[in-house]
Design a protein around this motif. Structure first.
Motif, PDB file in Angstrom:
ATOM      1  N   CYS A  14      -2.669  -6.136  -4.395  1.00 51.95           N
ATOM      2  CA  CYS A  14      -2.185  -7.172  -3.435  1.00 51.95           C
ATOM      3  C   CYS A  14      -2.817  -6.696  -2.021  1.00 51.95           C
ATOM      4  N   THR A  15      -3.236  -5.315  -2.160  1.00 50.88           N
ATOM      5  CA  THR A  15      -4.156  -5.226  -0.767  1.00 50.88           C
ATOM      6  C   THR A  15      -5.489  -5.413  -1.118  1.00 50.88           C
ATOM      7  N   PRO A  17      -7.397  -8.215  -1.238  1.00 49.81           N
ATOM      8  CA  PRO A  17      -7.859  -9.137  -0.348  1.00 49.81           C
ATOM      9  C   PRO A  17      -8.097  -8.629   1.011  1.00 49.81           C
ATOM     10  N   PHE A  18      -7.250  -7.902   1.453  1.00 49.14           N
ATOM     11  CA  PHE A  18      -7.109  -7.242   2.775  1.00 49.14           C
ATOM     12  C   PHE A  18      -8.474  -6.280   2.982  1.00 49.14           C
ATOM     13  N   THR A  42      -7.148 -15.284   5.527  1.00 49.89           N
ATOM     14  CA  THR A  42      -5.607 -14.947   5.364  1.00 49.89           C
ATOM     15  C   THR A  42      -4.724 -15.927   4.986  1.00 49.89           C
ATOM     16  N   TRP A  45      -4.610 -16.751   1.293  1.00 45.45           N
ATOM     17  CA  TRP A  45      -4.114 -15.595   0.507  1.00 45.45           C
ATOM     18  C   TRP A  45      -2.548 -15.749   0.575  1.00 45.45           C
ATOM     19  N   ALA A  46      -2.294 -15.963   1.939  1.00 44.75           N
ATOM     20  CA  ALA A  46      -0.722 -16.036   2.028  1.00 44.75           C
ATOM     21  C   ALA A  46      -0.086 -17.218   1.375  1.00 44.75           C
ATOM     22  N   PHE A  78       4.223  -9.375   0.633  1.00 36.93           N
ATOM     23  CA  PHE A  78       2.584  -9.710   0.894  1.00 36.93           C
ATOM     24  C   PHE A  78       2.433 -11.079   1.345  1.00 36.93           C
ATOM     25  N   TYR A  82       0.184 -11.466   4.559  1.00 32.85           N
ATOM     26  CA  TYR A  82      -1.030 -12.107   4.990  1.00 32.85           C
ATOM     27  C   TYR A  82      -0.665 -13.433   6.025  1.00 32.85           C
ATOM     28  N   LEU A  85      -0.945 -11.935   9.336  1.00 37.11           N
ATOM     29  CA  LEU A  85      -2.739 -11.850   9.608  1.00 37.11           C
ATOM     30  C   LEU A  85      -3.281 -12.980   9.825  1.00 37.11           C
ATOM     31  N   HIS A  86      -2.918 -14.079   9.410  1.00 31.30           N
ATOM     32  CA  HIS A  86      -3.210 -15.535   9.705  1.00 31.30           C
ATOM     33  C   HIS A  86      -2.946 -15.857  11.053  1.00 31.30           C
TER      34      HIS A  86
END
Length: 199
Positions: A14-15, A17-18, A42, A45-46, A78, A82, A85-86
């Protein structure tokens, strides 16, 4: 796979993409418009993690693998990670904490209005995701966490109104959401074999 390692492995996956996003940032590989790239990356992915979270229950019923349910909380968190982050990208890199401009954006631009609404609704779901909070809220916990359904719908509209030309990706995600919601229809029996009648 040993069940003891399932959650750590899923966490690392899950990490990814980050990690890809950070790597692309350090290698100057975020296209000519890095802020737009980070925002879209982001956000998408969210949405993906939101849909994956929603898929756990029907997948559990179809496969009869009840152990899948223990991954749902992590996947949901998760999705929130994301989403944070977005939103942070928009708040910090795009608007530079210009609160007046942000308020105007939320009020006047529909895709930002629904996106901001979805993010705000996600916050209480993340805050109350622990076992202790579930026990404390009782039946209200299920009612609260049923907000994930309208949140997912809002996110699809957020994505759909955001894009100007290529509407295929949000339509695909919307179709996936429709299937996942249909699989939760109360009258639909999943994972049950038909009864054979002998004549």
């Amino acid at each position: 796979m040993n069940s003891r390692w399932a959650k750590p492995v899923l966490f690392l996956l899950c990490t990814l993409p980050f990690c890809v996003l950070v790597y692309n940032g350090f290698t100057n590989n975020l296209t000519a418009n890095p802020i737009k790239e980070i925002t879209h990356f982001t956000g998408e992915w969210a949405l993906r993690f939101l849909l994956i979270t929603l898929s756990i229950t029907p997948l559990r019923k179809i496969t009869r693998k009840n152990a899948l349910i223990r991954f749902r909380r992590m996947l949901g968190l998760f999705a929130f990670f994301y989403a944070c982050l977005h939103f942070s990208t928009y708040l910090v890199l795009d608007q530079f904490f210009d609160w007046n401009e942000i308020v105007l954006d939320v009020a006047k631009r529909p895709y930002i209005t629904v996106g901001f609404t979805a993010f705000v609704l996600l916050i209480p779901l993340a805050v109350t995701s622990t076992n202790k909070m579930a026990q404390r809220l009782g039946n209200n916990w299920r009612r609260l966490h049923s907000l994930i359904y309208p949140i997912a719908v809002l996110v699809i509209f957020h994505y759909l109104w955001l894009v100007k030309a290529d509407i295929l990706p949000p339509l695909i995600y919307g179709a996936i959401l429709c299937v996942l919601l249909a699989l939760r229809w109360p009258g639909l029996k999943l994972g049950k074999r038909p009864v054979l009648r002998h004549t």
